[in-house]
Design a protein around this motif. Structure first.
Motif, PDB file in Angstrom:
ATOM      1  N   PRO A   1     -31.457 -75.193  -9.819  1.00 32.12           N
ATOM      2  CA  PRO A   1     -31.122 -76.431 -10.533  1.00 32.12           C
ATOM      3  C   PRO A   1     -31.746 -77.678  -9.904  1.00 32.12           C
ATOM      4  O   PRO A   1     -32.236 -78.560 -10.618  1.00 32.12           O
ATOM      5  N   ALA A   2     -31.749 -77.749  -8.567  1.00 33.61           N
ATOM      6  CA  ALA A   2     -32.305 -78.923  -7.903  1.00 33.61           C
ATOM      7  C   ALA A   2     -33.804 -79.056  -8.167  1.00 33.61           C
ATOM      8  O   ALA A   2     -34.310 -80.155  -8.452  1.00 33.61           O
ATOM      9  N   ALA A   3     -34.529 -77.927  -8.088  1.00 37.02           N
ATOM     10  CA  ALA A   3     -35.975 -77.968  -8.306  1.00 37.02           C
ATOM     11  C   ALA A   3     -36.302 -78.280  -9.761  1.00 37.02           C
ATOM     12  O   ALA A   3     -37.224 -79.051 -10.055  1.00 37.02           O
ATOM     13  N   VAL A   4     -35.566 -77.676 -10.696  1.00 33.34           N
ATOM     14  CA  VAL A   4     -35.799 -77.947 -12.120  1.00 33.34           C
ATOM     15  C   VAL A   4     -35.553 -79.417 -12.416  1.00 33.34           C
ATOM     16  O   VAL A   4     -36.284 -80.058 -13.187  1.00 33.34           O
ATOM     17  N   SER A   5     -34.502 -79.973 -11.811  1.00 30.70           N
ATOM     18  CA  SER A   5     -34.203 -81.397 -12.000  1.00 30.70           C
ATOM     19  C   SER A   5     -35.365 -82.268 -11.543  1.00 30.70           C
ATOM     20  O   SER A   5     -35.766 -83.216 -12.236  1.00 30.70           O
ATOM     21  N   MET A   6     -35.936 -81.930 -10.395  1.00 31.84           N
ATOM     22  CA  MET A   6     -37.031 -82.730  -9.852  1.00 31.84           C
ATOM     23  C   MET A   6     -38.316 -82.538 -10.662  1.00 31.84           C
ATOM     24  O   MET A   6     -39.001 -83.506 -11.003  1.00 31.84           O
ATOM     25  N   ILE A   7     -38.622 -81.279 -10.995  1.00 27.95           N
ATOM     26  CA  ILE A   7     -39.874 -80.983 -11.696  1.00 27.95           C
ATOM     27  C   ILE A   7     -39.871 -81.564 -13.102  1.00 27.95           C
ATOM     28  O   ILE A   7     -40.875 -82.106 -13.586  1.00 27.95           O
ATOM     29  N   GLN A   8     -38.738 -81.464 -13.795  1.00 27.82           N
ATOM     30  CA  GLN A   8     -38.671 -81.931 -15.175  1.00 27.82           C
ATOM     31  C   GLN A   8     -38.171 -83.369 -15.286  1.00 27.82           C
ATOM     32  O   GLN A   8     -37.979 -83.889 -16.390  1.00 27.82           O
ATOM     33  N   SER A   9     -37.909 -84.011 -14.130  1.00 24.07           N
ATOM     34  CA  SER A   9     -37.483 -85.417 -14.099  1.00 24.07           C
ATOM     35  C   SER A   9     -36.249 -85.671 -14.958  1.00 24.07           C
ATOM     36  O   SER A   9     -36.212 -86.572 -15.808  1.00 24.07           O
ATOM     37  N   ILE A  10     -35.236 -84.814 -14.764  1.00 23.49           N
ATOM     38  CA  ILE A  10     -33.971 -84.992 -15.462  1.00 23.49           C
ATOM     39  C   ILE A  10     -32.853 -84.934 -14.435  1.00 23.49           C
ATOM     40  O   ILE A  10     -33.002 -84.323 -13.369  1.00 23.49           O
ATOM     41  N   PRO A  11     -31.710 -85.581 -14.704  1.00 22.06           N
ATOM     42  CA  PRO A  11     -30.584 -85.512 -13.758  1.00 22.06           C
ATOM     43  C   PRO A  11     -30.121 -84.073 -13.570  1.00 22.06           C
ATOM     44  O   PRO A  11     -30.130 -83.283 -14.516  1.00 22.06           O
ATOM     45  N   GLU A  12     -29.733 -83.761 -12.350  1.00 21.96           N
ATOM     46  CA  GLU A  12     -29.323 -82.383 -12.068  1.00 21.96           C
ATOM     47  C   GLU A  12     -28.141 -81.957 -12.926  1.00 21.96           C
ATOM     48  O   GLU A  12     -28.015 -80.783 -13.285  1.00 21.96           O
ATOM     49  N   ALA A  13     -27.287 -82.891 -13.303  1.00 15.83           N
ATOM     50  CA  ALA A  13     -26.137 -82.565 -14.149  1.00 15.83           C
ATOM     51  C   ALA A  13     -26.570 -82.113 -15.543  1.00 15.83           C
ATOM     52  O   ALA A  13     -25.806 -81.455 -16.253  1.00 15.83           O
ATOM     53  N   GLU A  14     -27.781 -82.485 -15.954  1.00 16.21           N
ATOM     54  CA  GLU A  14     -28.278 -82.120 -17.284  1.00 16.21           C
ATOM     55  C   GLU A  14     -29.133 -80.853 -17.271  1.00 16.21           C
ATOM     56  O   GLU A  14     -29.600 -80.416 -18.325  1.00 16.21           O
ATOM     57  N   VAL A  15     -29.341 -80.283 -16.097  1.00 16.63           N
ATOM     58  CA  VAL A  15     -30.103 -79.031 -16.012  1.00 16.63           C
ATOM     59  C   VAL A  15     -29.288 -77.922 -16.670  1.00 16.63           C
ATOM     60  O   VAL A  15     -28.083 -77.797 -16.413  1.00 16.63           O
ATOM     61  N   PRO A  16     -29.907 -77.119 -17.549  1.00 15.26           N
ATOM     62  CA  PRO A  16     -29.161 -76.042 -18.216  1.00 15.26           C
ATOM     63  C   PRO A  16     -28.425 -75.149 -17.214  1.00 15.26           C
ATOM     64  O   PRO A  16     -28.948 -74.821 -16.142  1.00 15.26           O
ATOM     65  N   ALA A  17     -27.193 -74.765 -17.586  1.00 15.25           N
ATOM     66  CA  ALA A  17     -26.369 -73.949 -16.689  1.00 15.25           C
ATOM     67  C   ALA A  17     -27.019 -72.615 -16.356  1.00 15.25           C
ATOM     68  O   ALA A  17     -26.678 -71.980 -15.352  1.00 15.25           O
ATOM     69  N   ALA A  18     -27.957 -72.179 -17.187  1.00 18.73           N
ATOM     70  CA  ALA A  18     -28.610 -70.885 -16.965  1.00 18.73           C
ATOM     71  C   ALA A  18     -29.278 -70.813 -15.604  1.00 18.73           C
ATOM     72  O   ALA A  18     -29.347 -69.746 -14.984  1.00 18.73           O
ATOM     73  N   PHE A  19     -29.781 -71.958 -15.082  1.00 15.99           N
ATOM     74  CA  PHE A  19     -30.518 -71.920 -13.821  1.00 15.99           C
ATOM     75  C   PHE A  19     -29.605 -71.712 -12.626  1.00 15.99           C
ATOM     76  O   PHE A  19     -30.071 -71.354 -11.545  1.00 15.99           O
ATOM     77  N   ALA A  20     -28.314 -71.919 -12.801  1.00 18.04           N
ATOM     78  CA  ALA A  20     -27.375 -71.590 -11.729  1.00 18.04           C
ATOM     79  C   ALA A  20     -27.236 -70.085 -11.565  1.00 18.04           C
ATOM     80  O   ALA A  20     -26.729 -69.608 -10.550  1.00 18.04           O
TER      81      ALA A  20
ATOM     82  N   ALA B   1     -42.573 -68.858 -12.581  1.00 18.37           N
ATOM     83  CA  ALA B   1     -41.473 -69.828 -12.588  1.00 18.37           C
ATOM     84  C   ALA B   1     -41.632 -70.823 -13.729  1.00 18.37           C
ATOM     85  O   ALA B   1     -40.649 -71.198 -14.392  1.00 18.37           O
ATOM     86  N   PHE B   2     -42.846 -71.252 -13.972  1.00 21.25           N
ATOM     87  CA  PHE B   2     -43.097 -72.188 -15.079  1.00 21.25           C
ATOM     88  C   PHE B   2     -42.684 -71.570 -16.412  1.00 21.25           C
ATOM     89  O   PHE B   2     -42.050 -72.227 -17.252  1.00 21.25           O
ATOM     90  N   VAL B   3     -43.022 -70.294 -16.601  1.00 19.01           N
ATOM     91  CA  VAL B   3     -42.632 -69.606 -17.837  1.00 19.01           C
ATOM     92  C   VAL B   3     -41.116 -69.490 -17.934  1.00 19.01           C
ATOM     93  O   VAL B   3     -40.514 -69.755 -18.990  1.00 19.01           O
ATOM     94  N   LEU B   4     -40.469 -69.097 -16.826  1.00 20.23           N
ATOM     95  CA  LEU B   4     -39.017 -68.915 -16.838  1.00 20.23           C
ATOM     96  C   LEU B   4     -38.267 -70.220 -17.081  1.00 20.23           C
ATOM     97  O   LEU B   4     -37.146 -70.211 -17.612  1.00 20.23           O
ATOM     98  N   MET B   5     -38.843 -71.338 -16.701  1.00 19.70           N
ATOM     99  CA  MET B   5     -38.183 -72.617 -16.940  1.00 19.70           C
ATOM    100  C   MET B   5     -37.909 -72.841 -18.430  1.00 19.70           C
ATOM    101  O   MET B   5     -36.980 -73.561 -18.797  1.00 19.70           O
ATOM    102  N   TYR B   6     -38.723 -72.223 -19.266  1.00 19.53           N
ATOM    103  CA  TYR B   6     -38.542 -72.387 -20.704  1.00 19.53           C
ATOM    104  C   TYR B   6     -37.922 -71.149 -21.353  1.00 19.53           C
ATOM    105  O   TYR B   6     -37.226 -71.264 -22.359  1.00 19.53           O
ATOM    106  N   VAL B   7     -38.166 -69.981 -20.774  1.00 18.74           N
ATOM    107  CA  VAL B   7     -37.679 -68.741 -21.387  1.00 18.74           C
ATOM    108  C   VAL B   7     -36.254 -68.418 -20.958  1.00 18.74           C
ATOM    109  O   VAL B   7     -35.434 -67.983 -21.775  1.00 18.74           O
ATOM    110  N   TRP B   8     -35.935 -68.645 -19.680  1.00 18.69           N
ATOM    111  CA  TRP B   8     -34.637 -68.229 -19.157  1.00 18.69           C
ATOM    112  C   TRP B   8     -33.463 -68.895 -19.878  1.00 18.69           C
ATOM    113  O   TRP B   8     -32.488 -68.218 -20.225  1.00 18.69           O
TER     114      TRP B   8
END
Length: 675
Positions: free
Chosen positions: A97-116, A168-175
């Motif tokens: 979640p932390a990395a997705v938040s940084m890479i996609q420039s979104i707040p960590e609270a808005e990162v999809p729960a799937a990444f947990a 990882a880039f693919v999984l960010m959208y598929v997962w």
């Protein structure tokens, strides 16, 4: 390789990390026995054991990444395991979640729960497979001198790191799509009542091989869709008072697992043990007993489930279906018990005093019924379809390649691994070799150009003949060690072609003339191994047999289903597809009975073994049983050679049979002693 064949490779590789799970089950079981109420919270010693076991269970995903990478690597080198670990760290870190938040420039609270939930078995297996393929492809690459330190095995972790960035880039959208689909599915079947509970349980088991059952469990157990089954059940009277739980309903997504984990899977373990080969039963007993104890006492089922889910997928589908039926029955009858950890004896005892537990004791007779069902269904399916459950498989690549074995053709002990390297060199090196297989006495090889095969070198290595079927197919007759050499060849690294000038382009192994004096002493008389019509060996529609490269003898076109031993001796080999066997007689003659031509391609269908390897048999004793209708309809030919592969050790043979033969009665041929 077929999809099923690849899955079986994955299954064998998974046995590496799965072997650690019984340790976890025992450690946690001891801890729960010491402190069954506080689960380690009230006793330091119990906490010590529970945390030790949890260290394994909680890190299954990374164990799978390392174990699969190692198990699927071509040479079982530690560098492959390191590659799997590196790949797992890179992928799970980038998808956290932390990395997705940084890479996609979104707040960590808005990162999809799937990444947990990204740290799961699915990702571990995926990383292991990719790492193994990269290792097998690039571990032999040599870089320019300036970069030579990073050549070979050192190169693979570097490549894996870059590949995992792309994955990882693919999984960010598929997962998130995969995870979200499972949640929606759970919300839908929630509305189906007891039937929905059974459907949930079916998919709960079905998703375990890829680790996605956690996403589904969160829907029914942990309030993703308003169910919250486990916390509400554990709350007991407080949950009832707060209106969060209903007696007879809350716990229905858990109760039916008790009969499966405590009784059904141990029944499956008993069936797997009884179906194992005699020489493997002691080893299989240890594995199955540990797995059955873990399932019954603690509800930890991974040691048993992973032992057959990939090597025999049909059994796992049956297991998933039976789990669904069990959960449906318990939910329909309102036989309710819940768990805080898993559906084992400890949780059943603890939940029995919970006010939400209703008629929980009925789960025990239900479990006894499922024990019988699992045992009968698993045993029937394993034997009927000859499934390679633990203990039934033959030696896999790497298990014997490092030892010494006897070259049957030459009678000398040779290092099988070194012999494999030399045979690869003889066929033009790794660059010319595209496929490796083996039949009972010969290597079946696919090559780019059969003209470059070095016949002279192959014969110096002990081969009795080289058969070129066409430009891309070669068979080398090496004797009973063919399968071991083939397995060793599969795990051998790059090998250069031989430098001999003796490579021939003409087919080798011409028929050996038979000029045997009938007045020489008869060492052994063979009887017909199957009823049917006699066929001359040179009429067999297979060049290796017709040319007598495999050995001298005759052939039979069978008319009956039973195949018997042609002489007294020891069954030293039965091919894993049961279409052929090798018999070493008491006089040292090595007899190959090969039912049909290219019947190895039928993958065991139409054949059933009646004895096991290593068995001592009498002349006329049944060894195989055939489905002749199926074989006549599906085999290329059912003309069956019966040859003596070491005939060069004797003066030769004299055929005694003519016309119609009767299995176990008609004299087939005599083997004559040396002059």
């Amino acid at each position: 390789m077929s999809i099923l064949g690849y899955l079986q490779r994955v299954g064998r590789a998974l046995m590496v990390p799965v072997a650690t799970l019984p340790a976890a089950a025992i450690l946690m079981g001891v801890g729960y026995w010491i402190d069954p109420v506080g689960w380690g919270g009230d006793n330091a010693l119990a906490a010590f054991f529970i945390k030790s076991g949890a260290a394994i269970i909680d890190n299954m995903s990374v164990l799978f990444a390392i174990g699969v990478a190692y198990g699927m690597s071509k040479d079982k080198d530690g560098a492959a395991a390191l590659t799997g670990f590196v790949g797992f760290l890179v992928l799970t870190t980038l998808c956290s979640p932390a990395a997705v938040s940084m890479i996609q420039s979104i707040p960590e609270a808005e990162v999809p729960a799937a990444f947990a939930k990204i740290n799961n078995q699915f990702v571990g297996i995926l990383v292991g497979i990719i790492s193994a393929e990269l290792y097998n492809r690039f571990s032999g690459v040599e870089l320019p001198k300036a970069l030579s330190f990073f050549s070979g095995r050192r190169l693979v972790p570097i490549l894996t790191s870059f590949v995992m960035i792309a994955v990882a880039f693919v999984l960010m959208y598929v997962w998130p799509v995969i995870f979200g689909g499972l949640v929606e599915f759970g919300e839908y079947i929630q509305k189906m009542g007891s039937i929905g509970a059974g459907v949930y349980a079916f998919f709960n088991r079905l998703l375990i091989p890829v680790g996605l059952h956690h996403a589904l469990n969160s829907v029914f157990w942990f309030d993703v869709a308003g169910i919250n089954d486990i916390p509400n059940f554990l709350g007991g009277a407080q949950s009832i008072e707060a209106g969060k739980a209903v007696v007879g309903i809350t716990g229905r997504y858990q109760a039916g697992f008790f009969p499966i984990m405590m009784f059904g899977l141990p029944g499956a373990a008993l069936a797997i043990y009884q179906c194992a080969r005699p020489e493997n039963k002691a080893k299989v007993m240890g594995i199955m007993m540990a797995g059955a104890f873990a399932a019954f006492f603690t509800g930890i089922t991974e040691p048993l489930e992973f032992s057959f889910m990939f090597v025999a997928p049909v059994l796992y589908v049956i297991h998933a279906a039976l789990t669904g039926i069990s959960v449906f029955i318990a939910a329909s009858m309102h036989w309710i018990a819940g768990f805080g950890f898993s559906a084992g004896l400890v949780d059943m005892v603890l939940s029995s005093r919970n006010p939400l537990a209703t008629q929980w004791y009925m789960l025990i007779p239900q479990g006894l019924v499922f024990f019988v069902i699992y045992y009968l269904v698993f045993r029937f399916t394993i034997t009927k379809f000859n499934l390679m459950t633990p203990g039934r498989e033959l030696a896999v690549a790497g298990s014997e390649a490092d030892g010494q074995d006897t070259n049957v053709s030459g009678g000398e002990k040779q290092d099988v691994a070194e012999l494999a390297r030399q045979y690869i060199a003889a066929v033009g090196g790794s660059d010319n070799l595209t496929g490796i297989d083996a039949c009972i006495t010969r290597l079946r090889l696919s090559v780019k150009d059969s003209a470059v095969v070095d016949d002279a070198l192959a014969k110096r290595l002990g081969a009795s003949g080289v058969i070129r079927l066409n430009k891309t197919s070669v068979q080398i007759i090496v004797g009973f060690v063919a399968e071991k050499i083939a397995n060793a060849m599969k795990t051998t690294g790059p090998v250069a072609a031989s430098q001999s000038d003796a490579a021939q382009s003409a087919p080798a192994a011409q028929a050996r003339p038979q000029a045997v004096r009938n007045d020489l002493p008869t060492l052994l008389t063979l009887v017909a191994p199957v009823s049917g019509e006699l066929v001359a060996l040179d009429e067999v529609p297979d060049e290796a047999f017709a040319s007598k490269a495999v050995g001298d003898g005759v052939a039979i076109k069978p008319s009956d289903k039973t195949v018997v031993a042609p002489a007294a001796g020891t069954v030293v080999k039965i091919f894993n597809t049961n279409h052929a066997f090798c018999l070493e007689t008491d006089d040292g003659a090595e007899i190959v009975v090969h039912m049909g031509i290219d019947t190895v391609a039928l993958a065991g269908k139409g054949f059933k073994r009646l004895v096991e390897e290593g068995a001592s048999v009498a002349a006329g004793q049944p060894v195989l049983e055939m489905d002749l209708d199926f074989l006549n309809a599906n085999a290329r030919s059912m003309i069956s050679p019966v040859v003596c592969s070491n005939i060069d050790d004797y003066s030769g043979l004299v055929v005694k049979a003519t016309g119609t033969l009767v299995a176990g009665e008609t004299p087939l041929y005599e083997i004559k002693a040396k002059k």
